[in-house]
Design a protein around this motif. Structure first.
Motif, PDB file in Angstrom:
ATOM      1  N   MET A   1      41.324  34.108  32.927  1.00  0.00           N
ATOM      2  CA  MET A   1      42.195  33.569  33.445  1.00  0.00           C
ATOM      3  C   MET A   1      42.522  31.741  32.761  1.00  0.00           C
ATOM      4  O   MET A   1      42.607  31.387  32.258  1.00  0.00           O
ATOM      5  N   SER A   2      44.077  32.446  33.061  1.00  0.00           N
ATOM      6  CA  SER A   2      44.914  31.264  32.570  1.00  0.00           C
ATOM      7  C   SER A   2      44.962  29.867  33.334  1.00  0.00           C
ATOM      8  O   SER A   2      45.659  29.821  34.633  1.00  0.00           O
ATOM      9  N   LEU A   3      44.594  29.065  32.174  1.00  0.00           N
ATOM     10  CA  LEU A   3      44.633  27.667  33.616  1.00  0.00           C
ATOM     11  C   LEU A   3      44.996  26.504  32.382  1.00  0.00           C
ATOM     12  O   LEU A   3      44.823  26.421  31.540  1.00  0.00           O
ATOM     13  N   ARG A  44      49.756  25.866  46.466  1.00  0.00           N
ATOM     14  CA  ARG A  44      51.798  26.059  46.323  1.00  0.00           C
ATOM     15  C   ARG A  44      51.837  27.748  45.738  1.00  0.00           C
ATOM     16  O   ARG A  44      51.614  27.739  44.191  1.00  0.00           O
ATOM     17  N   ARG A  45      52.301  28.308  45.762  1.00  0.00           N
ATOM     18  CA  ARG A  45      52.718  29.730  44.626  1.00  0.00           C
ATOM     19  C   ARG A  45      53.958  29.291  44.879  1.00  0.00           C
ATOM     20  O   ARG A  45      54.797  28.713  45.328  1.00  0.00           O
ATOM     21  N   SER A  78      44.892  36.175  37.754  1.00  0.00           N
ATOM     22  CA  SER A  78      43.920  34.923  38.393  1.00  0.00           C
ATOM     23  C   SER A  78      44.948  34.397  39.541  1.00  0.00           C
ATOM     24  O   SER A  78      43.860  33.742  40.216  1.00  0.00           O
ATOM     25  N   ALA A  79      45.775  34.288  39.305  1.00  0.00           N
ATOM     26  CA  ALA A  79      46.653  33.302  40.939  1.00  0.00           C
ATOM     27  C   ALA A  79      47.032  34.496  41.670  1.00  0.00           C
ATOM     28  O   ALA A  79      46.804  34.215  42.506  1.00  0.00           O
ATOM     29  N   GLU A  80      46.480  35.504  41.486  1.00  0.00           N
ATOM     30  CA  GLU A  80      46.749  36.319  42.592  1.00  0.00           C
ATOM     31  C   GLU A  80      46.183  36.334  43.666  1.00  0.00           C
ATOM     32  O   GLU A  80      44.887  36.320  43.624  1.00  0.00           O
ATOM     33  N   GLY A  81      46.405  36.168  44.950  1.00  0.00           N
ATOM     34  CA  GLY A  81      44.997  36.201  46.374  1.00  0.00           C
ATOM     35  C   GLY A  81      44.525  34.579  46.163  1.00  0.00           C
ATOM     36  O   GLY A  81      43.394  34.564  46.944  1.00  0.00           O
ATOM     37  N   GLY A  88      40.493  28.389  46.348  1.00  0.00           N
ATOM     38  CA  GLY A  88      40.516  27.243  44.399  1.00  0.00           C
ATOM     39  C   GLY A  88      38.473  27.166  43.741  1.00  0.00           C
ATOM     40  O   GLY A  88      38.633  26.900  42.827  1.00  0.00           O
ATOM     41  N   LEU A  89      38.749  26.442  44.896  1.00  0.00           N
ATOM     42  CA  LEU A  89      36.933  25.707  44.174  1.00  0.00           C
ATOM     43  C   LEU A  89      36.599  27.153  43.965  1.00  0.00           C
ATOM     44  O   LEU A  89      35.226  26.786  43.077  1.00  0.00           O
TER      45      LEU A  89
END
Length: 112
Positions: A1-3, A44-45, A78-81, A88-89
């Motif tokens: 996951m890129s965070l 928000r995407r 990781s952002a998909e879906g 997010g939580l």
């Protein structure tokens, strides 16, 4: 996951705890959160990234009494879906090393 993860602690100011692999995550953070303002909850995407913000799940507060926000830029697969703060939580905050790390450092000196 890129965070990218930006937050503050009880006695330390806003800083990046995860940099998403960027030498300077500020530009990526600003581009993703541009136009969000001070909304306490955001999902928000922006292209292939998601700006995710939520108040501390344990309602921890800083020395001034403000609820501590957690801002994340989630990118890549990781952002998909990732479509809501609740997602997010569950998918980001509960990742190994995120909630646990904050539990250990929020009330201490500024992290290095």
């Amino acid at each position: 996951m890129s965070l990218i993860w930006a937050t503050r602690g009880r006695a330390w100011g806003f800083r990046f705890l995860l940099d998403g692999g960027y030498d300077d995550p500020l530009g990526e953070y600003e581009a993703t959160f541009s136009g969000v303002g001070d909304e306490p909850e955001v999902c928000r995407r922006v292209g292939d990234r998601v700006a995710l913000r939520f108040p501390d799940p344990l309602e921890r507060r800083d020395a001034a009494g403000r609820v501590i926000p957690h801002d994340f830029v989630v990118s890549g697969p990781s952002a998909e879906g990732l479509d809501s703060v609740e997602d997010g939580l569950r998918r980001v905050w509960q990742q190994p090393g995120v909630a646990d790390r904050f539990d250990r450092i929020w009330d201490g000196p500024p992290p290095a």
